[in-house]
Structures are given as C-alpha cells and as structure tokens.
Enzyme design. Structure first.
Site, PDB file in Angstrom:
ATOM      1  N   LYS A 242      10.212  -7.548   9.176  1.00 44.36           N
ATOM      2  CA  LYS A 242       9.517  -6.795   8.154  1.00 44.36           C
ATOM      3  C   LYS A 242      10.449  -6.128   7.151  1.00 44.36           C
ATOM      4  O   LYS A 242      10.052  -5.811   6.045  1.00 44.36           O
ATOM      5  CB  LYS A 242       8.674  -5.729   8.844  1.00 44.36           C
ATOM      6  CG  LYS A 242       7.522  -5.246   8.008  1.00 44.36           C
ATOM      7  CD  LYS A 242       6.740  -4.210   8.790  1.00 44.36           C
ATOM      8  CE  LYS A 242       5.823  -3.425   7.875  1.00 44.36           C
ATOM      9  NZ  LYS A 242       5.227  -2.294   8.555  1.00 44.36           N
TER      10      LYS A 242
ATOM     11  N   LYS B 101       0.815  -1.211   0.000  1.00 45.47           N
ATOM     12  CA  LYS B 101       0.000   0.000   0.000  1.00 45.47           C
ATOM     13  C   LYS B 101       0.855   1.271   0.000  1.00 45.47           C
ATOM     14  O   LYS B 101       0.553   2.229  -0.709  1.00 45.47           O
ATOM     15  CB  LYS B 101      -0.960  -0.002   1.181  1.00 45.47           C
ATOM     16  CG  LYS B 101      -2.107   0.985   0.993  1.00 45.47           C
ATOM     17  CD  LYS B 101      -3.250   0.656   1.934  1.00 45.47           C
ATOM     18  CE  LYS B 101      -2.644   0.469   3.299  1.00 45.47           C
ATOM     19  NZ  LYS B 101      -3.409  -0.306   4.197  1.00 45.47           N
TER      20      LYS B 101
ATOM     21  N   ARG C 271       2.994   7.337   6.789  1.00 45.14           N
ATOM     22  CA  ARG C 271       3.455   7.101   8.161  1.00 45.14           C
ATOM     23  C   ARG C 271       4.957   6.837   8.227  1.00 45.14           C
ATOM     24  O   ARG C 271       5.563   6.374   7.257  1.00 45.14           O
ATOM     25  CB  ARG C 271       2.724   5.885   8.749  1.00 45.14           C
ATOM     26  CG  ARG C 271       1.276   6.160   9.071  1.00 45.14           C
ATOM     27  CD  ARG C 271       0.563   4.895   9.482  1.00 45.14           C
ATOM     28  NE  ARG C 271       0.374   4.001   8.347  1.00 45.14           N
ATOM     29  CZ  ARG C 271      -0.102   2.777   8.432  1.00 45.14           C
ATOM     30  NH1 ARG C 271      -0.450   2.273   9.602  1.00 45.14           N
ATOM     31  NH2 ARG C 271      -0.252   2.032   7.351  1.00 45.14           N
TER      32      ARG C 271
ATOM     33  N   THR D 170       3.850   1.484  -1.197  1.00 50.90           N
ATOM     34  CA  THR D 170       4.428   1.513  -2.539  1.00 50.90           C
ATOM     35  C   THR D 170       3.450   2.139  -3.527  1.00 50.90           C
ATOM     36  O   THR D 170       3.822   3.009  -4.325  1.00 50.90           O
ATOM     37  CB  THR D 170       4.768   0.071  -2.982  1.00 50.90           C
ATOM     38  OG1 THR D 170       5.605  -0.515  -1.983  1.00 50.90           O
ATOM     39  CG2 THR D 170       5.457   0.041  -4.332  1.00 50.90           C
TER      40      THR D 170
ATOM     41  N   PHE E 244       2.102  -7.877  -9.164  1.00 47.43           N
ATOM     42  CA  PHE E 244       3.231  -8.681  -8.682  1.00 47.43           C
ATOM     43  C   PHE E 244       3.714  -9.543  -9.840  1.00 47.43           C
ATOM     44  O   PHE E 244       2.963  -9.822 -10.778  1.00 47.43           O
ATOM     45  CB  PHE E 244       2.798  -9.565  -7.498  1.00 47.43           C
ATOM     46  CG  PHE E 244       2.751  -8.808  -6.193  1.00 47.43           C
ATOM     47  CD1 PHE E 244       1.775  -7.841  -5.969  1.00 47.43           C
ATOM     48  CD2 PHE E 244       3.688  -9.033  -5.194  1.00 47.43           C
ATOM     49  CE1 PHE E 244       1.730  -7.121  -4.774  1.00 47.43           C
ATOM     50  CE2 PHE E 244       3.654  -8.323  -3.999  1.00 47.43           C
ATOM     51  CZ  PHE E 244       2.675  -7.366  -3.795  1.00 47.43           C
TER      52      PHE E 244
ATOM     53  N   PHE F  98      -4.150  -1.114   6.879  1.00 50.07           N
ATOM     54  CA  PHE F  98      -4.976  -2.284   6.626  1.00 50.07           C
ATOM     55  C   PHE F  98      -6.066  -1.990   5.573  1.00 50.07           C
ATOM     56  O   PHE F  98      -5.840  -1.171   4.684  1.00 50.07           O
ATOM     57  CB  PHE F  98      -5.582  -2.828   7.927  1.00 50.07           C
ATOM     58  CG  PHE F  98      -4.548  -3.158   8.989  1.00 50.07           C
ATOM     59  CD1 PHE F  98      -3.339  -3.781   8.663  1.00 50.07           C
ATOM     60  CD2 PHE F  98      -4.773  -2.849  10.326  1.00 50.07           C
ATOM     61  CE1 PHE F  98      -2.388  -4.085   9.651  1.00 50.07           C
ATOM     62  CE2 PHE F  98      -3.837  -3.156  11.314  1.00 50.07           C
ATOM     63  CZ  PHE F  98      -2.655  -3.765  10.964  1.00 50.07           C
TER      64      PHE F  98
ATOM     65  N   ALA G 155      -3.082   0.677  13.394  1.00 55.62           N
ATOM     66  CA  ALA G 155      -4.403   0.774  12.769  1.00 55.62           C
ATOM     67  C   ALA G 155      -5.424  -0.124  13.467  1.00 55.62           C
ATOM     68  O   ALA G 155      -6.552  -0.233  13.013  1.00 55.62           O
ATOM     69  CB  ALA G 155      -4.315   0.430  11.290  1.00 55.62           C
TER      70      ALA G 155
ATOM     71  N   TRP H  67       5.854  -0.600  -8.527  1.00 58.94           N
ATOM     72  CA  TRP H  67       6.994  -1.272  -7.916  1.00 58.94           C
ATOM     73  C   TRP H  67       8.068  -1.517  -8.980  1.00 58.94           C
ATOM     74  O   TRP H  67       9.229  -1.173  -8.796  1.00 58.94           O
ATOM     75  CB  TRP H  67       6.532  -2.592  -7.281  1.00 58.94           C
ATOM     76  CG  TRP H  67       7.594  -3.331  -6.533  1.00 58.94           C
ATOM     77  CD1 TRP H  67       7.960  -3.132  -5.233  1.00 58.94           C
ATOM     78  CD2 TRP H  67       8.421  -4.381  -7.034  1.00 58.94           C
ATOM     79  NE1 TRP H  67       8.964  -3.999  -4.892  1.00 58.94           N
ATOM     80  CE2 TRP H  67       9.277  -4.776  -5.972  1.00 58.94           C
ATOM     81  CE3 TRP H  67       8.531  -5.038  -8.272  1.00 58.94           C
ATOM     82  CZ2 TRP H  67      10.222  -5.793  -6.109  1.00 58.94           C
ATOM     83  CZ3 TRP H  67       9.475  -6.054  -8.409  1.00 58.94           C
ATOM     84  CH2 TRP H  67      10.309  -6.414  -7.337  1.00 58.94           C
TER      85      TRP H  67
END
Lengths: 562, 562
Positions: free
Chosen positions: B110, B76, B99, B78, B386, B306, B278, B414
């Site tokens: 992560k 998200k 954020r 990205t 993707f 989310f 969130a 991406w």
C-alpha cells in the site's frame, strides 16, 4: 538501609522532582539539535549530531556485575544507578547506561525494572511501560522478517528454504507460555504453508542483540543483513541479505537505535537503551548508548546481566571487544541473602541472621571476584544492603575482603540514595581504582575454535573440569566451522543460579562437567550461542499475575506497578 | 491536476517546510500544559488539560465518504486533508481528524496512508511507521489479555473457560498470512493447553474499536471490562471484568488514548488517532480525537472507511450516536475511474477516456448520494481529480449532479493542494451546506431487534430485497438476545466493492439478498458484527512485498515508503 523504606518504588519515584530533560541534556553538553523530546522527561539523542568536543568515546567504563543471584534478584540496577549518583556527587562527570525493562515480566511478577528505592531512573512508570517504543520497533522488525520469510515460502520459495529448518522465530514482548510451541500456516492452500514454529520474548530476539551491538545505523543494517533465518533444502544458510529486506528492517529501527536519555532521582543523566537476554544473548544495554555516554561523560557506570560468569564475561569478550574499548573498573555486587543461599539456606529463611551460612556461601563470591582478574581488572566488592542484614554479617564480609586484599564497601543506595550518603564509601573505592592502570584483555582469542573457546570459558570462569558436547552439538560445531563462522565469539546460555549448568548446584563447585547440547549461530549479532541445560526464551505468567493488581485512574496515575 | 506531479508523495512531504508543533498547537489555542511532545513535529494532547474556553465540543463535523471504491483506492484521506486546508484558507477555524495508518499493509503493497500529493499530513514517514506508538500499545493490550486468558486456563481454569469457544484472538500489526490459523500450547503439560487459535491484524482488534469509541479514560476502562473473550463450558460469556485485568489493559493504553497532533502540508492542525477496520469494526478515527477537535475548532473534517454503505453508515449509527453529536455535512467522493469501473470497464483500462462507461457507472454514485438523505443530511459530491480524467467526463458528472439537484465540485487537492487552489470550489460548496439547517438522525432505533436492524441497513442503504440468516447466524441471534445484547447497534462486515455481499457485483444492483453467515458480539466496543461473505481479518503479503524496495540511509533518510 537503617530503616525499612515506608514507600514503594513507584511512590518514591512519584514524589521525586524531575528536572526537564532539556536541562539534563544541557548540563551534560548535548546540543539542542541532537535532542528529540518524548514528553518533558524523556528524549532520544542522535549521536551523529553531538558536535564538536564530543567526537571520541573517552569516558572510563565501570561495569557492575554480581555474584550468582537468588531468584529474587540482588538489586544490580539499583546499585548501578546509586553508584553513578555517588560518583556524580563526588564531582565526577558521570552517566549511567542500563537496559530497558521488558514489558512481559512486568505484567507477570517482576514489577518495575528501573532500579529501586532512592536509586531509580525516572520517569519509572513510562520507562517500565512502552517508554519510547524501542522494544515495539524491535518486535515489529523481527516479525516483519518472519512474515516475509513465510510469505517467500508461500509465494513459490525461490530460495528453496526448508520450512523444517527455520531457526528464526517470531517474538512478542509478553510472557506467553502458550506461544512457545505452535503450528502455523493451517487452513489450506490459501492460508500459508503449515510448519512448526514458536514465539520468544522480544529480549531474546536476535534483532535485539544486533541492535545492542551495532556501532551505528550503517553497522545496524550490515548486521541485520547477516542474520541467518534458517537453511535451504541443500543445508545452505539463508540470510536476511538473501531475502533483500535489510533496508526495510533498518527503516523500522531508524529511531529506536538512538539512545534514550532520562535522569536518576538524583538528577544524573542516564541512557536506558536496549535490553537483550543475558543467557541466549549478551545481556547489556546498547553499545551505542555506552559509546555515546563515553563521548559525553568522564565516567560511565553500566551493568551486565546476572553474575560475572554470564553478563560480565560476555561484556568483556563480546561487547567491549566489538566496541574496541577497555573497561576501567569492575564492581562485584554481593548480598548477605545471596551469600546465605549459597551457604545452603532455603529461600524462605534468608531474612534470619545466620553468620555461618554467610561464611559458607563466601566461596561463590570469591570465584566471581577472582574472575575479574582473568580480564586484567581490579574488582571492588559492593555489599548491597538489605534491611534484614545484621551488622555482624556485614562486618564479617568486609573483613573477609580485607584479608583477601580486595577493596569492598557496604552500599545503601536503595535506602539512602547515591545522591544521599548511601553510595559514598563505594564511590570512593571505585574512584581509587579508576586512578590505577588496568591491563584489560578478553579471556580468549577469536582464532581459537568454537569448541576451545567454550572450554576456556567453562574452565577459567565457571571452574569446570570438562565440557561435553552432545551428538547434535558436535554436528553443529562442524557446520559452524564449514560455514566460516568459527572465528565468532561465543555466547554461553547457562543458568544464572550456578557456575554449573544445574541451577540447584550452589556455592563454588568444582570437578563438574558442562554439557553443551546445541549451538545456535547468531550471525547477525556476531556470536555463537552455546546452549547448556534448558534455556527459557519465552517465560510464562504465574498463577496470580501482577497484571491483576495493576490499575490507572482517570488522571493517568498508575497503581500496582510497584 | 493539470500536470502529472513530478514528485512522489514522500518527496513532496520531505520538501515541505514544517512548523514546530508547538506553534501549530498555540495557533489553535492548545495550552502548553496539554501538550506532550514527540520530537519537534508530533505531540499528544491531553484533553483533560485544554482549559477554559474549550470545555464543550461545538465544532461542526464534515464527514468525507465515497462511492464504492476500486481496489486502488480513491484518495479519501487526500480529499479530507485537502478540503480542510481549503476551508482553513477560506477563513474557517478548521481541524482534520483522520485514522492512523497500519504498518502491515505499508510493508505489503500500500505504501503510505497519510494522504497524497499536496494534501498530506506530516511528518508522513513518522506517521506511517511507528508514529507515537498507539498501535503498538493496542497490540500489547490485546496480547496481554490473551496471554492472561491462556494462563488462566493453564493455571486451573477457575472460570471454566471452554478453550474451544474463545472468540478473542491475538493480533500483530503485520500482514502475516501464516498466523491466520494456528495451533498453540503444544509441547506437553508444562507448555500450555493446546487449542486452535489465530492472529488478526491490529486494526481488527476489538481493543482498537474500544479505543476509538471511548469518550475518555474512565469510559475506556469500562469498555475494556465489558469485552467478551469467549464462553464457559456452560455457554456463559466470559468478560475482561471476570478476569479482573481491565486496570492493567487501561494502564497499557493510558498514553495512547491521547490524540496525536500533527499538521498538513498547508499547516492545518490535524489529529491522526486510532484506526479500526471498516468491515468488522466501525472504520473511523477515535471519538476522543473528533470530540477534542470539536472543542478546538469550528469545523472538523473527518473521514470514514470505504463507501457510504460501510464507513458512513457506521459513522452515523455507531460513532455519532455514541458521541451524541450530529454531523453537519457529508461529502461523497467520486472518481472518474471508479465510475468507469462501475460502468463495467476492467481495471487495466480505467485510464482511457470512456464517457459511456462513466454514464453507466453513475448509478453507483447516485445510490451513495441518496444514502445521505437517509440520515437527514445534504450531500456534496466531490470529484477527486486524477491525471487521466478527460474534461468531457468531468463536465458530464458535474452536469448530472446539477440535474439531480446535488451540489458538486471537482477537487484537485492532490495536484494543487487545498492550501493552493485545488479545493476552493469544493470548500465553497461545503461552507454553504454548513450554513444550512440539517436534521440528522441515525437510520434505525436501537430498540429494534438485531435482525430488524440488519434488515433496515440492507434494504435502505444497500438496496437489498431481503436478508437471509444462515442456521449458525440464527442460533447466534438467539444467544445475543438471551445475553441481553439485543439493544446494541449493528456493525456490518461486507465487501467494500459492492452494495451486495459479492465483490464482483458492481454498479447499483437491486433485487438481491444479503446473507448473514455469523454474528460476533463485540460487547466492549458495543456493537454486534454481522458477517456477510468472507471477511479478511489478517491480510497476506504479495509476491513482491513493498518491504523489498524500502531502505534508510545512514542519516535516517527513507526511500521506498511508496
């Protein structure tokens, strides 16, 4: 000072005209590519990018130490800043190198810790608050390590770490009494492995000590990898290298390790970088800041925590030895109020003139002055002037110094500033000593046993007759030798208020015994901490914390930091 | 993307040519006096100093939300970055507002959290590590408050705080499982008052939520003062104002509250500021960053955590309502792998083409798309490409959107970047919606009871039949109304993987019940958290933490950040 200053430190700081830090850097010869700005008045310096002409540390080091302090503090940072300003004014290319303040005590009772009056480093509010984030980075690295250790135990404990024998603790840059002793990992099998633990204040972290003794990024990582976090069930030490996380910890410190450049009120460039405790650590700013300042300036004025028995001894035996440099002068700060206190006067009567008490207390100063010679250095006594000092008291101390053959001067850098006339007399004395040949050597040889090193410090510096090791301490001594750590220097954790291990014994006592109750090998920092008496590694807040008086208005202007 | 990208995000980031942040600021019209540099590529912006022409927030807000995510994340950030770059490329004066990453998960598993591939904010390593210190300042403020609370109890407890009823916890920006449940204050009468306690991760701190909903410094202090830390023995709420320390906390946050300016790989200006959870918080960057971006740019692309059931609902009902603005477009991110997962395919088979699974999973996306209309907004579906997606799968989803009458585009930001061609189709669709009149309104009226607000969200957004309140939750509802907090909006803490409160129920279930097991009044942030299921507020580290692969070389170059 002749008149009581009508302004608070924060007000004086705010009225000062700061020069852009780019100008300060340029004046001292720092190339733009070595400068990383944090706003207009703070910058980090990358020592690797200083370039031609600044390869070798060559500046002379002036160490400011003190007689045994009173609980109120004697203004050592103020004197350090003021002396540097006065030396700069006299034409010496001078830099300051001092410690960063810790946030915890600021919220408690201490207020700021960036000098005072007309001898401050600026911007004082930024430096006293988060500054460039170094202590936060150190806190993160320390706590990442502990999270990784507890996770290792939780995830199967392949290294066989004994949770009851972890010696490393979490830290916060906070005065938080309730975290001194805790039980963690509660809540059942999915929440962790229960064990006793505790938090120290960040300045007590071994990561802080490592940070302040590292010669550069590579040495930082090597020292981090050597930190002992605890022991296995087989009593073998477990290091950061065993966990394989020194790369992550070094990564978290990669920017923090670069010295922070700011300026004094008088515009002298100052590195304010690192700040380990002077009891369970060695109590001076980062070696990298001192050495970088020595590459840039002819004279570097720096300080070490507490009196000559603590900070200065460690400066000589740990920091200067690790850095491979010889200090060129040592300034012993004295105050009339501290002399009175060592002469037997209670805290609430120190402002009243009392020549007899000053005379009775001089023995404390004398031992600190004599300690300088133990390292082959010529001391200069600096009487840091307070408004309550009487001319008779000041004259008597100057006269005593004259009779003892020790150079001395009264300094009013708080009231007049070193950029004014407040530090002229002292600067002249120090400049004179800087012309003389000194024959520095550390107090003890590293080849001595740990026991013998401790005895040497206690007898030669403190004036003790004897050192007693408790049963647990004796056991630890044997472990330290068995683990091959016996050649490390010693870092004494002792009260700063007395030459003995009892804070109530003032003056210059003799015929006493120092009791070592335990030893903590700090294998990353590279020293063995010897604990005498109780050492507080997590302070508490007072009944009325300073935080209750602090505020910031809508324009970002702070009050109550004082 | 047509070809698998041969480089990691960190490598792509490092090869990008950054423009000095002063140039980025100048291009968007920020005057020099509003700019506080943190090195060459980061700056804080003082919104009070933007000057003429930038008084009013007027830019249109594009919110990027998503279908229910898979545990791997759907990209998200990205997409948000890439869409902004594509809009900028198309000639719109655009800014990003996202954020700040949390350090804890980065050391866990992560890796970075600053977008990916050719749609990143830079410098990614700095942003992912300590950045400008905001999270450290929030951690300090949170923990200063707790130290002051425990000290208040220790020093006589004049307010009569019941140590068993403290609801505020300490925080660290660390994944530290062992600190979830602890006992503090052990060691006897001089060490504190023993009590049960716990640590959350910093992003779960109410100080973070307060920080992210404050309209400016004055509102920040007002919100801090309203935080409830616990209850007295008489069950009366105890606030920060009762302790009188809101000034100190606001002081600790005075610099952090200024939005951080950085740039995307394509040179689009980006605010990266704040980052609340969130689930137990509202999950989007600071209101001040969004509003400041709206003063500077015509279009502000931002994200919420989310899916539409969590971050977007809170964005509309909490953030936009508090900020008094109306979003102009909502982008619903979908991925083929997430559709497959909602179509019943296990995690390890998501890369294999499976059109039937995509078709079966479309119901999940449909409910998220339909949710946009509940707020009066026109959704645009963005299929985030993707490498494993097949043309048949992509075409089928586009076709489904067409039949449903929803605008949709495949985005390869991406692989191609929004500054390249990867976001062109999506940007065109979004620009089209920005021309249309929207009729935004929050989902519910604040005058409804808390119970009714929760039911409205559960039924209209989740598709639930019914909300059940446990006994403790019913009791808390009564307390909340009695304390006068009933008019606050609701912040649902629910699993992000399902519309229900059970993470294993995928797709678009109906006929289910949401169970509210407790409520936490966050009176500073200004919302009531409703807890459904278990909510993790302190993550743990995995068996092989990412920290073990991280390193930094002697030149400060990082590896293994992901």
């Amino acid at each position: 000072m002749s008149e009581p200053a009508p302004l608070t430190d924060l007000e004086i700081a705010r009225r000062a005209t700061l020069r852009p830090i780019t100008e300060i850097a340029e004046a001292v010869g720092i190339p733009a590519e070595a400068l990383e700005l944090y706003g207009s008045y703070k910058a980090k310096i990358d020592p690797a990018k200083l370039g031609a002409g600044f390869e070798e540390p060559r500046g002379q080091v002036v160490l400011v130490t003190a007689m045994s302090p009173t609980p109120a503090g004697e203004g050592k940072s103020t004197l350090t800043v003021g002396l540097a300003d006065a030396l700069a004014k006299a034409g010496h290319k001078t830099m300051v190198a001092i410690r960063e303040p810790s946030l915890g005590p600021i919220l408690g009772m201490k207020g700021g810790a960036t000098g005072g009056g007309y001898s401050q480093v600026l911007p004082m509010d930024d430096i006293n608050l988060h500054f460039t984030g170094d202590f936060h980075a150190i806190t993160s690295a320390n706590n990442a390590l502990m999270a990784l250790v507890d996770n290792h135990i939780y995830q199967g404990n392949a290294l066989g770490i004994d949770p009851r024998r972890l010696t490393f603790r979490r830290v916060l840059d906070m005065n938080d009494r309730a975290l001194r002793q805790v039980v963690i990992g509660l809540g059942g099998p999915t929440q962790g492995v229960p064990r006793e633990a505790g938090f120290d204040i960040t300045v007590a972290s071994e990561v802080m000590a490592v940070f302040c003794l590292a010669s550069g990024p590579a040495d930082l990582k090597a020292r981090l990898s050597r930190i002992t976090v605890g022991y296995t069930y087989d009593r073998q030490p477990v290091t950061v290298a065993d966990l394989g996380v020194q790369g992550a910890l070094a990564m978290l410190l990669k920017d923090a390790i670069k010295p922070n450049l700011v300026q004094t009120i008088a515009g002298t460039p100052a590195f304010v970088h690192g700040g380990p405790f002077a009891n369970i650590a060695h109590g001076c700013n980062s070696l990298l800041a001192t050495q970088t300042a020595r590459r840039l300036a002819d004279v570097v004025v720096t300080e070490a925590g507490f009196g000559s028995d603590l900070g200065a001894e460690k400066f000589m035996d740990i920091k200067a030895r690790v850095g491979g440099f010889a200090p060129s002068a040592i300034v012993v700060l004295a105050t009339i109020r501290s002399l009175k206190m060592h002469g037997g006067i209670p805290k609430d009567q120190l402002k009243e003139p009392n020549l007899e008490a000053v005379q009775a207390g001089i023995a404390n100063l004398e031992r600190h002055v004599d300690n300088a010679a133990k390292f082959g250095l010529t001391p200069v006594v600096a009487i840091n002037k307070f408004t309550s000092d009487s001319p008779e008291e000041l004259d008597w101390v100057l006269d005593w110094c004259r009779q003892k053959g020790v150079e001395a001067a009264v300094a009013d850098v708080w009231g007049q500033g070193g950029g004014g006339t407040g530090g002229d007399a002292l600067a002249a004395k120090v400049a004179q000593v800087l012309q003389q040949q000194q024959s520095f050597s550390p107090l003890y040889d590293l080849d001595l046993t740990v026991e013998k090193k401790i005895e040497t410090i206690a007898q030669q510096i403190y004036g003790a007759d004897h050192v007693e090791f408790t049963g647990p301490a004796r056991k630890r001594l044997a472990e330290i030798e068995a683990n091959g750590w016996g050649k490390l220097p010693v870092c004494m954790a002792k009260t700063q208020y007395s030459f003995t291990d009892d804070p109530s014994v003032l003056g210059a006592p003799s015929g006493f015994t120092i009791t070592v109750r335990d030893l903590i090998p700090k294998t990353g920092a590279g020293f063995i901490v010897a604990l005498t008496g109780d050492v507080m590694t997590m302070p508490g807040l007072p009944k009325e914390p300073a935080a209750g008086r602090m505020d910031v208005d809508d324009d970002g202007v702070i009050t109550g930091l004082f």
